[in-house]
Structures are given as C-alpha cells and as structure tokens.
Design a protein around this motif. Structure first.
Motif, PDB file in Angstrom:
ATOM      1  N   HIS A 379       0.780  -1.246   0.000  1.00  0.00           N
ATOM      2  CA  HIS A 379       0.000   0.000   0.000  1.00  0.00           C
ATOM      3  C   HIS A 379       0.811   1.295   0.000  1.00  0.00           C
ATOM      4  N   PHE A 380       2.029   1.285   0.537  1.00  0.00           N
ATOM      5  CA  PHE A 380       2.673   2.561   0.853  1.00  0.00           C
ATOM      6  C   PHE A 380       4.061   2.737   0.233  1.00  0.00           C
ATOM      7  N   THR A 381       4.235   2.308  -0.993  1.00  0.00           N
ATOM      8  CA  THR A 381       5.508   2.553  -1.664  1.00  0.00           C
ATOM      9  C   THR A 381       5.454   3.913  -2.368  1.00  0.00           C
ATOM     10  N   THR A 382       6.597   4.387  -2.819  1.00  0.00           N
ATOM     11  CA  THR A 382       6.626   5.649  -3.563  1.00  0.00           C
ATOM     12  C   THR A 382       5.875   5.517  -4.886  1.00  0.00           C
ATOM     13  N   PHE A 383       5.883   4.310  -5.452  1.00  0.00           N
ATOM     14  CA  PHE A 383       5.117   4.085  -6.676  1.00  0.00           C
ATOM     15  C   PHE A 383       3.626   4.293  -6.419  1.00  0.00           C
ATOM     16  N   HIS A 384       3.123   3.721  -5.298  1.00  0.00           N
ATOM     17  CA  HIS A 384       1.712   3.906  -4.952  1.00  0.00           C
ATOM     18  C   HIS A 384       1.399   5.388  -4.728  1.00  0.00           C
ATOM     19  N   ALA A 385       2.316   6.073  -4.086  1.00  0.00           N
ATOM     20  CA  ALA A 385       2.098   7.493  -3.807  1.00  0.00           C
ATOM     21  C   ALA A 385       2.001   8.294  -5.106  1.00  0.00           C
ATOM     22  N   SER A 386       2.909   8.037  -6.050  1.00  0.00           N
ATOM     23  CA  SER A 386       2.885   8.766  -7.318  1.00  0.00           C
ATOM     24  C   SER A 386       1.620   8.458  -8.113  1.00  0.00           C
ATOM     25  N   ARG A 387       1.266   7.179  -8.162  1.00  0.00           N
ATOM     26  CA  ARG A 387       0.071   6.799  -8.914  1.00  0.00           C
ATOM     27  C   ARG A 387      -1.198   7.354  -8.277  1.00  0.00           C
ATOM     28  N   ASP A 388      -1.308   7.244  -6.945  1.00  0.00           N
ATOM     29  CA  ASP A 388      -2.498   7.748  -6.254  1.00  0.00           C
ATOM     30  C   ASP A 388      -2.624   9.259  -6.419  1.00  0.00           C
ATOM     31  N   SER A 389      -1.487   9.920  -6.349  1.00  0.00           N
ATOM     32  CA  SER A 389      -1.496  11.385  -6.493  1.00  0.00           C
ATOM     33  C   SER A 389      -1.984  11.802  -7.875  1.00  0.00           C
ATOM     34  N   ALA A 390      -1.609  11.038  -8.898  1.00  0.00           N
ATOM     35  CA  ALA A 390      -1.979  11.397 -10.269  1.00  0.00           C
ATOM     36  C   ALA A 390      -3.396  10.948 -10.616  1.00  0.00           C
ATOM     37  N   GLU A 391      -3.788   9.749 -10.158  1.00  0.00           N
ATOM     38  CA  GLU A 391      -5.067   9.168 -10.585  1.00  0.00           C
ATOM     39  C   GLU A 391      -6.203   9.391  -9.606  1.00  0.00           C
ATOM     40  N   ASN A 392      -5.904   9.475  -8.335  1.00  0.00           N
ATOM     41  CA  ASN A 392      -6.956   9.611  -7.325  1.00  0.00           C
ATOM     42  C   ASN A 392      -6.428  10.409  -6.135  1.00  0.00           C
ATOM     43  N   PRO A 393      -6.366  11.723  -6.276  1.00  0.00           N
ATOM     44  CA  PRO A 393      -5.808  12.568  -5.210  1.00  0.00           C
ATOM     45  C   PRO A 393      -6.531  12.405  -3.876  1.00  0.00           C
ATOM     46  N   GLU A 394      -7.843  12.166  -3.914  1.00  0.00           N
ATOM     47  CA  GLU A 394      -8.588  11.998  -2.662  1.00  0.00           C
ATOM     48  C   GLU A 394      -8.134  10.735  -1.928  1.00  0.00           C
ATOM     49  N   LEU A 395      -7.904   9.675  -2.687  1.00  0.00           N
ATOM     50  CA  LEU A 395      -7.389   8.451  -2.079  1.00  0.00           C
ATOM     51  C   LEU A 395      -6.008   8.691  -1.504  1.00  0.00           C
ATOM     52  N   MET A 396      -5.182   9.416  -2.235  1.00  0.00           N
ATOM     53  CA  MET A 396      -3.842   9.750  -1.759  1.00  0.00           C
ATOM     54  C   MET A 396      -3.898  10.505  -0.431  1.00  0.00           C
ATOM     55  N   GLU A 397      -4.825  11.422  -0.342  1.00  0.00           N
ATOM     56  CA  GLU A 397      -4.963  12.237   0.880  1.00  0.00           C
ATOM     57  C   GLU A 397      -5.370  11.389   2.079  1.00  0.00           C
ATOM     58  N   VAL A 398      -6.327  10.489   1.849  1.00  0.00           N
ATOM     59  CA  VAL A 398      -6.788   9.628   2.949  1.00  0.00           C
ATOM     60  C   VAL A 398      -5.673   8.691   3.400  1.00  0.00           C
ATOM     61  N   LYS A 399      -4.990   8.072   2.444  1.00  0.00           N
ATOM     62  CA  LYS A 399      -3.921   7.138   2.798  1.00  0.00           C
ATOM     63  C   LYS A 399      -2.767   7.850   3.497  1.00  0.00           C
ATOM     64  N   ALA A 400      -2.435   9.046   3.031  1.00  0.00           N
ATOM     65  CA  ALA A 400      -1.334   9.791   3.635  1.00  0.00           C
ATOM     66  C   ALA A 400      -1.631  10.130   5.089  1.00  0.00           C
ATOM     67  N   SER A 401      -2.915  10.406   5.388  1.00  0.00           N
ATOM     68  CA  SER A 401      -3.286  10.742   6.761  1.00  0.00           C
ATOM     69  C   SER A 401      -3.221   9.534   7.688  1.00  0.00           C
ATOM     70  N   LEU A 402      -3.214   8.337   7.099  1.00  0.00           N
ATOM     71  CA  LEU A 402      -3.187   7.117   7.911  1.00  0.00           C
ATOM     72  C   LEU A 402      -1.810   6.479   7.980  1.00  0.00           C
ATOM     73  N   THR A 403      -0.914   6.906   7.114  1.00  0.00           N
ATOM     74  CA  THR A 403       0.392   6.259   7.023  1.00  0.00           C
ATOM     75  C   THR A 403       1.154   6.338   8.335  1.00  0.00           C
ATOM     76  N   LYS A 404       1.151   7.473   8.955  1.00  0.00           N
ATOM     77  CA  LYS A 404       1.890   7.654  10.211  1.00  0.00           C
ATOM     78  C   LYS A 404       1.339   6.777  11.321  1.00  0.00           C
ATOM     79  N   ILE A 405       0.028   6.518  11.281  1.00  0.00           N
ATOM     80  CA  ILE A 405      -0.601   5.698  12.313  1.00  0.00           C
ATOM     81  C   ILE A 405      -0.349   4.212  12.056  1.00  0.00           C
ATOM     82  N   LEU A 406      -0.503   3.807  10.810  1.00  0.00           N
ATOM     83  CA  LEU A 406      -0.393   2.386  10.490  1.00  0.00           C
ATOM     84  C   LEU A 406       1.048   1.935  10.285  1.00  0.00           C
ATOM     85  N   CYS A 407       1.820   2.722   9.563  1.00  0.00           N
ATOM     86  CA  CYS A 407       3.212   2.374   9.267  1.00  0.00           C
ATOM     87  C   CYS A 407       4.076   3.622   9.468  1.00  0.00           C
TER      88      CYS A 407
END
Length: 419
Positions: A379-407
C-alpha cells in the motif's frame, strides 16, 4: 473433449526407434523421452482383429483427426458409420462404446454449423434406447440442451420421464442423479411460474400459476433436506415464498441452509440470509450481524464486510470498534480493495473512533505487527504514492493521513512520492 482425446489417442510403439545405432543425436534424444505412462487407447490394433474391427478402428481414428482439426463436416460423415460398432456381437465393452458415441456425437453437433434440434433429439433418443447405464445422465443433458434453446416445456417432459424411470436395484449414483433431476424439474416449474407471473397485473393471482408453485415447492423442500450446494434452487424457492408472503417459511429455509452443520460451508448461504433480512427490514439486528459474522469467517474479502464493520461501529463498544478495525484491515489485505476509496475512508472513520480509547495505540500496533513486513509494499511505496497522487488525489490524501498511524516508519517514504 480432453477425455475423448485421451481415450482414443493412438498408442506409441516403444520399440519404434531408429535403427541407426551410430546416430548420437538419436541416442541423446531417447534419453530425454518422457517417463510418463502411456494411456491405453480405444483404437489399438488387436492380434485377432477382423476386417470389421479394422474398419471401425480406422473410422474412429479419422473421427479423432477431424475433431482435433475442427473439421466438423468430415467428422459427422465418419460418425454416421461408426455406431455400427454397437452391432459387434464379439464386443465385450459395448457400454464403453455407447458413452464414446454419445460424447462424440454431441460434440460434433455442438460445433457443426448446420446442426438442428431434430439432430440432437435423434441422437439423444438413440443413446437412451441403446442401454440403461447412462439413461438418467443423457436425459439430464438432453433437458439442458432444450432449456438453452428455449424449449422449457419439452425439457420438463424429459425430466418428468427420467424422474419416474427405474431399472434394477437403485444404486447410490443413480439415487444422486435422480435427486438432481428432481431439482432441475422443480427449477423448470419455477421458470414457468415466472413466465406466468410476468403476465399478471400487480397483486393478481392465478390458479394455474399457483399449481406450478405447489409442484416446485414440494420437490424443492424435499431436495433441500439433502446436504449440498443448492444456490439457484434456494433463490427460486425463496422468491416464490416471498411472492406469496410466506416470510416465516422463507426465513426458515434460509436459516437452515446457512447454519445446518450437515451442509458444506457456503458463503452464499449467509449472503442470501443477510440480503433477505435487509430486504424486509428485519428488526432483529443480531440476526443480520450474525449472518455477516459467519460470512467474515468464510470470506474476509467480501464486499459486505463494509456493512459488517458498520454494524460493529453502531454498538459503540470498545471491543466492537477494535473488531471493526480488524475487519477492514483484512479487506485491505487483498489487492482487489487496494485502490478502493470507500474502504480507506471507512478505515479512517474507524481509526478516529478508535483514538477516543485510551489504549488505541496498542490496539493498532497489535494488529499491524503481523502486517509490518508486507503491508508497506502492498500500500505505501513511492510508486503507490505517485500513482495515487496522479489518478486519485482523494485516495492519496486519505492514505497519507493514515500512514503515520499504520506504518510510521514509512511515512516520509510514501510522502516523497507526491513531491
């Protein structure tokens, strides 16, 4: 077709090797021959073969060759001659040839561009009358073909005749096939019932239509006492019971199908029960929650797990909130949900509720400990971050807010992909 090809594959002669002993290549090649045993073929030449046997064997070889190359007209011409094998008085395995003729004939008709329903009916009737061993299975297959071509009444007649057919002492396999025939005959009653229902105005009832319901329900109720996976039959029966507003019977049938220990584990059984309860706004939330709980044990990646976690959140109990957290994590363990915004948003809602508990960090770390080695890669590689940012910014935002808590160790690495 694979079974047929194995049956009639020509036998290789193990002594048929090159005579040139000086050929190094042949020697090397022979050492690489497969060690697998050869299948005993049907069309092998025998020492006492007569001209009749030779012609039928050759005919079968030609049929095989035509089938393998999809030359359906040629196969049908040879097939017209091959059934003479059944007339051989010295043939001790006639039953084997009967099944072979049945399978070959239906395979050819299925692909021949000029085949007609009359051709199918002729071959099925001929094979039924050639012996009793496969009678029930031929009737069942015949009815399937009629069903697929819209001849529902004819298909039902075939099954009705087969249902009452008896020969000798009933074997276990014959009993099983008879039960299956009864089930499909009832399913055809249901199909005819549906056709009649579609012609009625809302709320109108028809005695003829009710007769089909009665015929179908008697057999289906009996069939469902036998352990097995009866999904299409269950759905048909429940639909008819709902139409006549017999909700207690419908609920009983679905409960038995889902929780009877004699039946094999079946996720669909719990899905059908939950959907029925939801459809009728069942006030017993515990029953609905129970159906989803069993589904979670069988298929943790099922789409209804979102609703199950919502049920758990409604209780407001710390234990249930933690369980809802685990349910969503298990969904995200499967790649099919990796990019689903609704699942990630639901996870965020759960974590927000979880953070109101004093020991929430322990609850999170306990469940994430078993995932720390592979979840970041999922879920949390730089590849996922780049793809989520380009294709689904809202998903990127939600995942980024959880990254510090989960990993927490991966937070900066994931965020780097957005820059």
């Amino acid at each position: 077709m694979d079974d047929i090809e194995r049956e009639i594959a020509p036998l290789e002669d193990p002594d048929d090797d090159d005579d040139d002993d000086d050929d190094d290549f042949s020697e090397d090649n022979s050492s690489k021959k497969s060690k697998l045993p050869l299948v005993n073929p049907t069309c092998v030449e025998s020492p006492k073969e007569t001209g009749f046997h030779q012609s039928t064997r050759t005919c079968l070889e030609r049929i095989r060759e035509a089938l393998l190359h999809h030359r359906w007209q040629e196969a049908s011409e040879y097939m017209a001659c091959y059934p003479q094998m059944l007339e051989d008085p010295t043939n001790g395995t006639a039953q084997h040839y009967k099944e072979l003729i049945w399978r070959l004939s239906t395979e050819i008709l299925q692909h021949h561009p000029n085949s007609k329903m009359e051709d199918y009916n002729n071959i099925y009737e001929r094979m039924k009358n050639s012996g009793v061993r496969h009678y029930l299975m031929i009737c069942l297959e015949h009815s399937f073909h009629l069903m697929l071509n819209g001849h529902i009444e004819d298909a039902k007649r075939q099954l009705s005749v087969a249902e009452s057919w008896r020969h000798g002492k009933e074997s276990a396999s014959q009993l099983q096939t008879t039960k299956l025939i009864q089930a499909y005959r009832s399913l055809l009653d249901y199909i005819i019932w549906c056709d009649k229902k579609s012609t009625l105005s809302d709320g109108d009832h028809n005695q003829d239509m009710h007769n089909y319901f009665r015929q179908a329900s008697v057999n289906l109720k009996e069939i469902l006492r036998n352990p097995g996976v009866w999904d299409p039959f269950i759905l048909s029966y429940v639909e008819m019971l709902e139409f006549y507003e017999d909700h207690s019977q419908a609920l009983q049938i679905l409960n038995d199908y889902a929780y009877d220990s004699n039946f094999p584990p079946n996720p669909n059984a719990h899905v059908y029960l939950y959907q029925y309860l939801k459809r009728h706004d069942c006030p017993d939330k515990k029953m609905s929650k129970g159906a989803l709980k069993m589904l979670h044990l069988l298929v943790p990646s099922h789409e209804l797990m979102l609703e199950y976690s919502s049920f758990l959140l409604q209780s407001e109990k710390n234990r249930d909130i933690q369980k809802a957290f685990g349910v969503i994590l298990e969904m995200l363990d499967f790649a099919c949900w990796r990019d689903n915004l609704d699942v990630w948003k639901h996870l965020k809602t759960i974590i927000q509720k979880l953070q109101l508990q004093e020991d929430w960090k322990n609850a999170v770390s306990e469940l994430m400990a078993v995932r720390k080695d592979w979840w970041p890669a999922l879920h949390f590689t730089t590849f996922h971050a780049s793809r989520d940012s380009a294709e689904n910014p809202e998903l990127m935002e939600v995942k980024a807010s959880l990254t510090k808590i989960l990993c927490p160790d991966l937070n900066l690495k994931y965020a780097a992909g957005t820059s």
